[in-house]
Design a protein around this motif. Structure first.
Motif, mmCIF file in Angstrom:
data_model
loop_
_atom_site.group_PDB
_atom_site.id
_atom_site.type_symbol
_atom_site.label_atom_id
_atom_site.label_comp_id
_atom_site.label_asym_id
_atom_site.label_seq_id
_atom_site.Cartn_x
_atom_site.Cartn_y
_atom_site.Cartn_z
ATOM 1 N N VAL A 1 48.482 43.529 33.061
ATOM 2 C CA VAL A 1 49.561 44.486 32.784
ATOM 3 C C VAL A 1 50.858 44.161 33.507
ATOM 4 O O VAL A 1 51.918 44.624 33.105
ATOM 5 N N ALA A 2 50.792 43.387 34.575
ATOM 6 C CA ALA A 2 52.016 43.078 35.316
ATOM 7 C C ALA A 2 51.799 41.821 36.146
ATOM 8 O O ALA A 2 50.691 41.532 36.577
ATOM 9 N N ARG A 3 52.895 41.125 36.349
ATOM 10 C CA ARG A 3 52.867 39.925 37.177
ATOM 11 C C ARG A 3 53.935 40.082 38.255
ATOM 12 O O ARG A 3 55.038 40.550 37.976
ATOM 13 N N ASP A 4 53.581 39.715 39.491
ATOM 14 C CA ASP A 4 54.568 39.716 40.575
ATOM 15 C C ASP A 4 54.258 38.555 41.503
ATOM 16 O O ASP A 4 53.394 37.725 41.201
ATOM 17 N N GLU A 5 54.927 38.515 42.633
ATOM 18 C CA GLU A 5 54.759 37.391 43.557
ATOM 19 C C GLU A 5 53.361 37.337 44.177
ATOM 20 O O GLU A 5 52.949 36.318 44.715
ATOM 21 N N HIS A 6 52.599 38.417 44.081
ATOM 22 C CA HIS A 6 51.259 38.461 44.657
ATOM 23 C C HIS A 6 50.165 38.093 43.669
ATOM 24 O O HIS A 6 49.022 37.914 44.059
ATOM 25 N N GLY A 7 50.485 38.018 42.400
ATOM 26 C CA GLY A 7 49.493 37.695 41.387
ATOM 27 C C GLY A 7 49.658 38.565 40.155
ATOM 28 O O GLY A 7 50.769 38.976 39.816
ATOM 29 N N ILE A 8 48.555 38.847 39.528
ATOM 30 C CA ILE A 8 48.565 39.598 38.269
ATOM 31 C C ILE A 8 47.788 40.888 38.441
ATOM 32 O O ILE A 8 46.655 40.885 38.932
ATOM 33 N N ARG A 9 48.425 41.984 38.063
ATOM 34 C CA ARG A 9 47.725 43.272 38.056
ATOM 35 C C ARG A 9 46.969 43.364 36.739
ATOM 36 O O ARG A 9 47.534 43.116 35.672
ATOM 37 N N VAL A 10 45.710 43.725 36.838
ATOM 38 C CA VAL A 10 44.841 43.796 35.666
ATOM 39 C C VAL A 10 44.264 45.202 35.572
ATOM 40 O O VAL A 10 43.584 45.663 36.493
ATOM 41 N N ALA A 11 44.563 45.874 34.472
ATOM 42 C CA ALA A 11 44.008 47.202 34.229
ATOM 43 C C ALA A 11 42.533 47.051 33.852
ATOM 44 O O ALA A 11 42.185 46.223 33.005
ATOM 45 N N VAL A 12 41.693 47.832 34.522
ATOM 46 C CA VAL A 12 40.252 47.812 34.259
ATOM 47 C C VAL A 12 39.759 49.250 34.098
ATOM 48 O O VAL A 12 40.281 50.162 34.730
ATOM 49 N N VAL A 13 38.772 49.402 33.259
ATOM 50 C CA VAL A 13 38.165 50.720 33.093
ATOM 51 C C VAL A 13 37.152 50.958 34.209
ATOM 52 O O VAL A 13 37.109 52.031 34.790
ATOM 53 N N ASP A 14 36.365 49.941 34.516
ATOM 54 C CA ASP A 14 35.339 50.063 35.551
ATOM 55 C C ASP A 14 35.438 48.868 36.488
ATOM 56 O O ASP A 14 35.076 47.752 36.116
ATOM 57 N N PRO A 15 35.905 49.076 37.711
ATOM 58 C CA PRO A 15 36.105 47.954 38.631
ATOM 59 C C PRO A 15 34.815 47.284 39.086
ATOM 60 O O PRO A 15 34.852 46.174 39.619
ATOM 61 N N ALA A 16 33.670 47.913 38.872
ATOM 62 C CA ALA A 16 32.400 47.302 39.265
ATOM 63 C C ALA A 16 31.983 46.199 38.292
ATOM 64 O O ALA A 16 31.147 45.372 38.623
ATOM 65 N N ARG A 17 32.579 46.193 37.123
ATOM 66 C CA ARG A 17 32.287 45.139 36.138
ATOM 67 C C ARG A 17 33.239 43.977 36.419
ATOM 68 O O ARG A 17 34.284 43.862 35.809
ATOM 69 N N THR A 18 32.842 43.125 37.327
ATOM 70 C CA THR A 18 33.733 42.089 37.854
ATOM 71 C C THR A 18 33.834 40.844 36.986
ATOM 72 O O THR A 18 34.719 40.019 37.202
ATOM 73 N N GLU A 19 32.954 40.693 36.005
ATOM 74 C CA GLU A 19 32.992 39.487 35.171
ATOM 75 C C GLU A 19 34.334 39.348 34.457
ATOM 76 O O GLU A 19 34.882 38.255 34.347
ATOM 77 N N GLY A 20 34.861 40.452 33.980
ATOM 78 C CA GLY A 20 36.142 40.418 33.278
ATOM 79 C C GLY A 20 37.283 40.021 34.195
ATOM 80 O O GLY A 20 38.151 39.219 33.823
ATOM 81 N N LEU A 21 37.292 40.566 35.402
ATOM 82 C CA LEU A 21 38.332 40.208 36.365
ATOM 83 C C LEU A 21 38.248 38.730 36.722
ATOM 84 O O LEU A 21 39.266 38.043 36.797
ATOM 85 N N SER A 22 37.033 38.247 36.929
ATOM 86 C CA SER A 22 36.856 36.829 37.246
ATOM 87 C C SER A 22 37.315 35.951 36.093
ATOM 88 O O SER A 22 37.938 34.907 36.314
ATOM 89 N N GLY A 23 37.029 36.376 34.877
ATOM 90 C CA GLY A 23 37.451 35.610 33.700
ATOM 91 C C GLY A 23 38.961 35.543 33.565
ATOM 92 O O GLY A 23 39.522 34.482 33.250
ATOM 93 N N VAL A 24 39.647 36.640 33.820
ATOM 94 C CA VAL A 24 41.111 36.659 33.755
ATOM 95 C C VAL A 24 41.687 35.769 34.853
ATOM 96 O O VAL A 24 42.603 34.976 34.603
ATOM 97 N N ALA A 25 41.141 35.870 36.061
ATOM 98 C CA ALA A 25 41.624 35.038 37.170
ATOM 99 C C ALA A 25 41.456 33.564 36.844
ATOM 100 O O ALA A 25 42.370 32.750 37.068
ATOM 101 N N PHE A 26 40.318 33.208 36.289
ATOM 102 C CA PHE A 26 40.052 31.816 35.934
ATOM 103 C C PHE A 26 40.988 31.348 34.828
ATOM 104 O O PHE A 26 41.617 30.294 34.931
ATOM 105 N N ALA A 27 41.097 32.133 33.761
ATOM 106 C CA ALA A 27 41.903 31.738 32.609
ATOM 107 C C ALA A 27 43.385 31.620 32.947
ATOM 108 O O ALA A 27 44.067 30.714 32.466
ATOM 109 N N LEU A 28 43.882 32.524 33.772
ATOM 110 C CA LEU A 28 45.309 32.520 34.099
ATOM 111 C C LEU A 28 45.623 31.753 35.388
ATOM 112 O O LEU A 28 46.792 31.633 35.763
ATOM 113 N N GLU A 29 44.557 31.249 36.034
ATOM 114 C CA GLU A 29 44.711 30.495 37.281
ATOM 115 C C GLU A 29 45.599 31.245 38.265
ATOM 116 O O GLU A 29 46.584 30.723 38.786
ATOM 117 N N ALA A 30 45.231 32.505 38.481
ATOM 118 C CA ALA A 30 46.033 33.358 39.358
ATOM 119 C C ALA A 30 45.133 34.363 40.055
ATOM 120 O O ALA A 30 44.034 34.673 39.592
#
Length: 135
Positions: free
Chosen positions: A92-121
């Motif tokens: 949802v947003a990018r800044d000098e610290h990285g990328i903010r990612v909106a999540v419905v359930d933060p315990a489901r970390t696979e999606g966050l890991s996938g976004v971090a990997f894909a965007l290399e951030a």
């Protein structure tokens, strides 16, 4: 699922769910393997807003109040739309610290890991309700 069962126990211990409601939700979870937030809200055991606020509070995260397209006019080509919908994660947003990612359930970390990997951030999760994510 074991993590979801532990979270149901926490909801019961904190008085958010009665023992009967927690048991019912656990049984539905075992049978359907649906996301925990979906089960809890569809059974009417907790509102989406209350659950999002709890996720934010217990995980030390912010509730996302910005637009779901802030900073990302289009979904980056390296992210598959089916993955985004299935994992319920959205940059949802990018800044000098990285990328903010909106999540419905933060315990489901696979999606966050996938976004971090894909965007290399580095990604920083923020909480959004399921209905808001679906918009």
């Amino acid at each position: 699922m074991p993590n979801d069962l532990a979270r149901l126990h926490d909801l019961e211990s904190d008085g958010v769910l009665s023992p009967a409601d927690a048991g019912h939700a656990a049984e539905v979870l075992r049978r359907t393997r649906e996301p925990l937030d979906h089960i809890l809200t569809q059974l009417g055991l907790i509102s989406e807003t209350a659950l999002a606020e709890r996720f934010a509070r217990t995980q030390g995260l912010d509730l996302w109040t910005g637009g779901l397209g802030d900073g990302f006019e289009h979904l980056p080509d390296v992210l598959n739309a089916d993955f985004i919908r299935r994992e319920r994660v959205l940059p949802v947003a990018r800044d000098e610290h990285g990328i903010r990612v909106a999540v419905v359930d933060p315990a489901r970390t696979e999606g966050l890991s996938g976004v971090a990997f894909a965007l290399e951030a580095e990604v920083h999760p923020v909480i959004v309700t399921a209905s808001r994510f679906a918009q």
